[in-house]
Scaffold this motif. Structure first.
Motif, PDB file in Angstrom:
ATOM      1  N   PHE A  45      37.936  61.570-119.586  1.00 51.27           N
ATOM      2  CA  PHE A  45      37.102  60.475-119.098  1.00 51.27           C
ATOM      3  C   PHE A  45      36.249  59.864-120.206  1.00 51.27           C
ATOM      4  N   MET A  46      36.491  60.318-121.434  1.00 49.74           N
ATOM      5  CA  MET A  46      35.792  59.792-122.606  1.00 49.74           C
ATOM      6  C   MET A  46      34.273  59.929-122.477  1.00 49.74           C
ATOM      7  N   VAL A  47      33.823  61.031-121.814  1.00 49.20           N
ATOM      8  CA  VAL A  47      32.398  61.348-121.777  1.00 49.20           C
ATOM      9  C   VAL A  47      32.008  61.843-123.162  1.00 49.20           C
ATOM     10  N   GLU A  48      30.986  61.248-123.747  1.00 51.97           N
ATOM     11  CA  GLU A  48      30.644  61.561-125.140  1.00 51.97           C
ATOM     12  C   GLU A  48      29.684  62.724-125.265  1.00 51.97           C
ATOM     13  N   GLN A  49      28.747  62.864-124.317  1.00 52.19           N
ATOM     14  CA  GLN A  49      27.783  63.956-124.421  1.00 52.19           C
ATOM     15  C   GLN A  49      27.334  64.402-123.038  1.00 52.19           C
ATOM     16  N   VAL A  50      26.868  65.644-122.966  1.00 60.05           N
ATOM     17  CA  VAL A  50      26.402  66.215-121.706  1.00 60.05           C
ATOM     18  C   VAL A  50      25.137  67.019-121.949  1.00 60.05           C
ATOM     19  N   ASP A  51      24.350  67.198-120.896  1.00 63.28           N
ATOM     20  CA  ASP A  51      23.165  68.054-120.950  1.00 63.28           C
ATOM     21  C   ASP A  51      23.565  69.448-120.491  1.00 63.28           C
ATOM     22  N   VAL A  52      23.333  70.459-121.339  1.00 65.07           N
ATOM     23  CA  VAL A  52      23.789  71.810-121.007  1.00 65.07           C
ATOM     24  C   VAL A  52      22.675  72.833-121.201  1.00 65.07           C
ATOM     25  N   GLU A  53      22.848  73.975-120.536  1.00 64.29           N
ATOM     26  CA  GLU A  53      22.033  75.152-120.772  1.00 64.29           C
ATOM     27  C   GLU A  53      22.948  76.192-121.384  1.00 64.29           C
ATOM     28  N   SER A  54      22.426  77.036-122.248  1.00 62.20           N
ATOM     29  CA  SER A  54      23.250  78.097-122.831  1.00 62.20           C
ATOM     30  C   SER A  54      23.442  79.203-121.814  1.00 62.20           C
ATOM     31  N   VAL A  55      24.639  79.757-121.792  1.00 65.84           N
ATOM     32  CA  VAL A  55      24.917  80.932-120.956  1.00 65.84           C
ATOM     33  C   VAL A  55      24.746  82.153-121.831  1.00 65.84           C
ATOM     34  N   GLU A  56      23.864  83.072-121.413  1.00 65.68           N
ATOM     35  CA  GLU A  56      23.540  84.213-122.258  1.00 65.68           C
ATOM     36  C   GLU A  56      24.740  85.116-122.462  1.00 65.68           C
ATOM     37  N   GLY A  57      24.878  85.535-123.730  1.00 65.48           N
ATOM     38  CA  GLY A  57      25.925  86.515-124.021  1.00 65.48           C
ATOM     39  C   GLY A  57      27.268  85.913-124.256  1.00 65.48           C
ATOM     40  N   GLU A  58      27.893  86.267-125.340  1.00 70.51           N
ATOM     41  CA  GLU A  58      29.224  85.758-125.647  1.00 70.51           C
ATOM     42  C   GLU A  58      30.247  86.187-124.620  1.00 70.51           C
ATOM     43  N   SER A  59      29.974  87.336-123.941  1.00 74.02           N
ATOM     44  CA  SER A  59      30.956  87.862-122.991  1.00 74.02           C
ATOM     45  C   SER A  59      31.138  86.952-121.795  1.00 74.02           C
TER      46      SER A  59
END
Length: 370
Positions: A45-59
């Motif tokens: 959909f050619m979305v260029e950027q989004v607002d995100v939160e980090s999910v803790e832990g690489e797992s």
């Protein structure tokens, strides 16, 4: 909360805000943890950027590797860069005919790949978004594709049905969430024909009973092709299955009556008839759109949904005074008045004289001159 470029986002992060399509439709909900497929959807959909939160832990991050036992199925996502490359950003400003031609080319490849069960649905959706940005420029009685031939009839019919069904959904005041899905219904309603022998589909003479039965199977073939496509809703699948059903129960394949036919199928039934009869085929030349509208009007008595038919005819014939038309007797003139009770039979000024097509039934509008 962090604003990140989509090409930097990895699977496993959580959205801090809703993500919308260029046309304003909700694409992904706030709070959704992104899967690999979601990232492909954002790119499609050619979305260029989004607002995100980090999910803790690489797992918690979701691997992109398919599970060993995953069953191969339809191709659901494909980045636009896979087919368009560097020209994608400039496509936002392409005119209607350019976007139409791009959609037509994509539909051709879609029909070919559908035989093996592959539909690049997110690429198609991205292109449909670009095409539908021009819906206000698309006038059903005036629009003529730049390049047409009888070999491409089915592909043109698909794209035109998508455009017309989208407009009809809006005219009927369907919820906005349905507009794109109705466009998909128009685009893919005949996808089952990909599994029908082209010799039968293009046969100039009358079909045998056996051949006719095979052609009718395109409805069930279409439903089967679409049943595993995640980006379309059940209404799109049912439109493929039901667009030849009639409100009096005389249609096929299930002989459903009006209340049991999905609204998408009822919409597509109208646009399908219109474009099928106004395009050149192998075995029949295009007919006058005004005569076709009159035929559709007759079909409203027991065959098609009367409200949908009335809305379609009223809207497509709402041409402003002064619109130039060619008449069946070879003369050209300008529409000066359209009676809402008889929208296919307006008054036309020809060389200074007013011709009332309601009274002169043997003459009709052959085409609208754009």
């Amino acid at each position: 909360m962090t604003i990140k470029a989509v090409n930097e986002v990895v699977a496993g992060v959580k959205l801090a805000k809703d993500v919308h399509t260029p046309l304003g439709g909700l694409l992904l909900h706030k709070g959704k943890v992104l899967l690999p497929r979601d990232l492909e959807v954002l790119k499609a959909f050619m979305v260029e950027q989004v607002d995100v939160e980090s999910v803790e832990g690489e797992s918690t991050r979701i691997p992109t590797v398919k599970s060993a036992g995953q069953k191969p199925s339809l191709i659901f996502a494909e980045s636009p860069q896979g087919s368009g490359g560097d020209d994608v950003p400039s496509r936002k400003n392409l005119p209607l005919h350019e976007e139409y031609d791009r959609t037509l080319s994509l539909v051709k490849s879609c029909y070919q790949s559908a035989i093996t069960g592959e539909i690049r649905i997110y690429e198609i959706r991205s292109q449909m978004e670009n095409l539908l940005k021009h819906h206000k420029d698309y006038q059903i009685l005036k629009f003529i594709p730049r390049m047409t031939n009888r070999h491409d009839y089915r592909y043109h019919s698909a794209v035109l049905c998508a455009l017309s069904s989208y407009k009809l959904a809006r005219w009927l005041n369907l919820p906005q969430k349905d507009w794109m899905q109705v466009a998909f219904a128009g685009l893919l309603h005949d996808i089952g024909n990909a599994k029908i022998d082209p010799i039968i589909l293009n046969k100039p003479s009358k079909l045998t009973d056996e051949e006719n039965e095979e052609v009718r199977r395109h409805t069930t073939y279409g439903y089967q092709i679409l049943k595993n496509v995640a980006a379309v809703n059940e209404g799109v699948r049912l439109a493929a299955l039901q667009h030849h059903e009639k409100v009096d129960g005389s249609g096929y394949p299930l002989r459903l009556e009006g209340s049991k036919i999905h609204i998408y199928a009822k919409i597509v039934a109208v646009t399908d008839i219109f474009h099928a009869m106004t395009l050149d085929k192998f075995y029949r030349s295009a007919q006058s759109p005004y005569l076709v509208l009159e035929q559709i009007q007759l079909e409203a008595f027991g065959k098609l949904d009367p409200k949908i038919v009335q809305t379609f005819i009223r809207k497509v014939t709402a041409l402003h005074s002064g619109t130039k038309v060619k008449l069946s007797n070879g003369s050209t003139g300008e529409i000066v008045f359209t009676d809402s009770q008889h929208p296919t039979r307006p008054m036309v000024s020809v060389e200074g004289s007013i011709m009332n097509l309601m009274q002169q039934r043997q003459i009709y509008i052959e085409e609208v001159i754009s």
